[in-house]
Design an enzyme around this catalytic site. Structure first.
Site, mmCIF file in Angstrom:
data_model
loop_
_atom_site.group_PDB
_atom_site.id
_atom_site.type_symbol
_atom_site.label_atom_id
_atom_site.label_comp_id
_atom_site.label_asym_id
_atom_site.label_seq_id
_atom_site.Cartn_x
_atom_site.Cartn_y
_atom_site.Cartn_z
ATOM 1 N N LYS A 46 0.863 -1.195 0.000
ATOM 2 C CA LYS A 46 0.000 0.000 0.000
ATOM 3 C C LYS A 46 0.895 1.240 0.000
ATOM 4 C CE LYS A 46 -3.455 2.871 0.690
ATOM 5 N NZ LYS A 46 -4.355 3.205 -0.436
ATOM 6 N N LEU A 74 -5.875 7.134 1.601
ATOM 7 C CA LEU A 74 -4.478 6.786 1.884
ATOM 8 C C LEU A 74 -4.258 6.200 3.279
ATOM 9 C CD1 LEU A 74 -1.842 6.837 0.313
ATOM 10 C CD2 LEU A 74 -1.815 9.310 0.536
ATOM 11 N N CYS A 133 -2.948 9.840 -6.333
ATOM 12 C CA CYS A 133 -4.004 9.529 -5.378
ATOM 13 C C CYS A 133 -5.125 10.551 -5.499
ATOM 14 C CB CYS A 133 -3.490 9.497 -3.945
ATOM 15 S SG CYS A 133 -4.889 9.265 -2.818
HETATM 16 O O1 RRO Z 1 -6.049 5.444 -0.620
HETATM 17 C C1 RRO Z 1 -6.765 5.844 -1.562
HETATM 18 O O2 RRO Z 1 -7.828 6.476 -1.387
HETATM 19 C C2 RRO Z 1 -6.373 5.626 -2.965
HETATM 20 C C3 RRO Z 1 -5.110 5.869 -3.436
HETATM 21 BR BR1 RRO Z 1 -3.680 6.380 -2.357
HETATM 22 C C4 RRO Z 1 -4.846 5.709 -4.836
HETATM 23 O O3 RRO Z 1 -3.729 5.923 -5.346
HETATM 24 N N1 RRO Z 1 -5.880 5.332 -5.626
HETATM 25 C C5 RRO Z 1 -7.114 5.091 -5.140
HETATM 26 O O4 RRO Z 1 -8.026 4.748 -5.907
HETATM 27 N N2 RRO Z 1 -7.347 5.237 -3.800
#
Ligand code: RRO
Length: 314
Positions: A46, A74, A133
């Site tokens: 992640k 994130l 993101c």
């Molecule tokens: O964690 C998220 O909300 C997220 C990330 Br970092 C990303 O790069 N792509 C996504 O669809 N969700």
């Protein structure tokens, strides 16, 4: 079945091209170990920030009949947690393929700090810098800011000497493919990963007359079937524009062997699975491999190299 899915990527040999997409089944050591023990050819952590983050309020992921919408925000265990995992893994498997390490600083300064720490560490594997993101309130995606992307890569490659790829958002215009490819071609990137989720979609539940996820009034990143044509277009656009030394990882809408075959035909070398992995669990990899091999057998291909990138035009 005779077809081999063996894939060379950055001087490493993988049994097959399939990986998880960062964010899916890779938050904890337990989940990462599930991937290690699965049929996936490789796997990725992640995206990490310096400090652990709880992420956005739940519900923050919702599956629809055509894919998914997420606004996870994130959530992650923090940089040191994943650095320890990947460096331990490397020590224990000196001849194995170590997991890819994804990082997503919330600013240029944080990205430099995270990548400096990787550069100074014992980690010899592949790092992925997430420039896309879509879900952190108040933080626009770096990948849609061309100047910021170039400045980031300029700063990073002043000191970063290990293999580095970038996770890109989807682009929707030939002008943007051209601009971005021109920028990326200036740097010794190992790969680009196309694509992250299509940012800030909105899913409506007619029954409840409501959004389906809590953060950002229901806006979130779209994945799954919805995004395959966009993902294929981005894989193809970058495969045909980038220096051959920059590989392309295909991500977006892969839930069958045919989807995988299409991504490979467009030029992808590795393939990442997001929504389908979330929905089906890690057994998805075994099924995808079988289905892809079946297609290759039918077409008489013994290796992926025989057809990678060879999409026909009319
Ligand atoms: O964690 C998220 O909300 C997220 C990330 Br970092 C990303 O790069 N792509 C996504 O669809 N969700």
């Amino acid at each position: 079945m005779v077809a081999s899915l063996e894939t060379k990527f950055l001087n490493q040999c993988y049994e097959n091209p399939f990986m998880n997409a960062s964010g899916v089944h890779c938050l904890t050591v337990e989940e990462l170990n599930d991937l290690k023990d699965s049929q996936a050819g490789g796997f990725i952590t992640k995206s990490a920030t310096t400090l652990e983050r709880a992420g956005n309020p739940e519900p923050r992921y919702f599956a629809t009949s055509l894919g998914s919408i997420n606004s996870m925000g994130l959530p992650n265990k923090g940089f040191e947690y994943y650095l320890e995992y990947v460096t331990n893994y490397q020590e224990k498997h000196p001849n194995g393929n170590v997991p890819f390490f994804s990082v997503a600083g919330m600013s240029l300064k944080e990205n430099i700090k995270l990548l400096s720490a990787i550069q100074a560490s014992a980690f010899e594997g592949v790092t992925e810098l997430n420039l896309s993101c879509p879900n952190v309130p108040g933080k626009p995606q770096v990948g849609y800011d061309f100047e910021m992307t170039e400045e980031t890569l300029n700063r990073v490659f002043q000191f970063f000497k290990k293999p580095l790829g970038v996770k890109l958002p989807p682009y929707f215009d030939f002008a943007h493919f051209d601009i971005m490819a021109n920028i990326l071609n200036k740097f010794p990137l190992a790969y680009v990963n196309c694509v992250n989720s299509i940012g800030n979609g909105l899913y409506v539940d007619v029954e409840t007359q409501s959004v389906v996820i809590k953060p950002k009034n229901g806006f979130g990143g779209i994945g799954g079937d919805y995004i395959k044509p966009t993902a294929l277009a981005n894989v193809r656009a970058f495969y045909t524009r980038l220096n051959p030394s920059i590989k392309v990882i295909g991500t977006g809408g892969i839930k069958s062997g045919q989807d995988a075959f299409e991504h490979l035909l467009c030029g992808a070398t590795m393939l990442q699975v997001g929504t389908a992995l979330y929905e089906e669990g890690i057994s998805v990899f075994e099924r995808l491999e079988m289905e892809l091999k079946e297609i290759m057998d039918k077409k008489g291909y013994k290796s992926i190299d025989e057809f990678r990138g060879k999409l026909q035009s009319l």
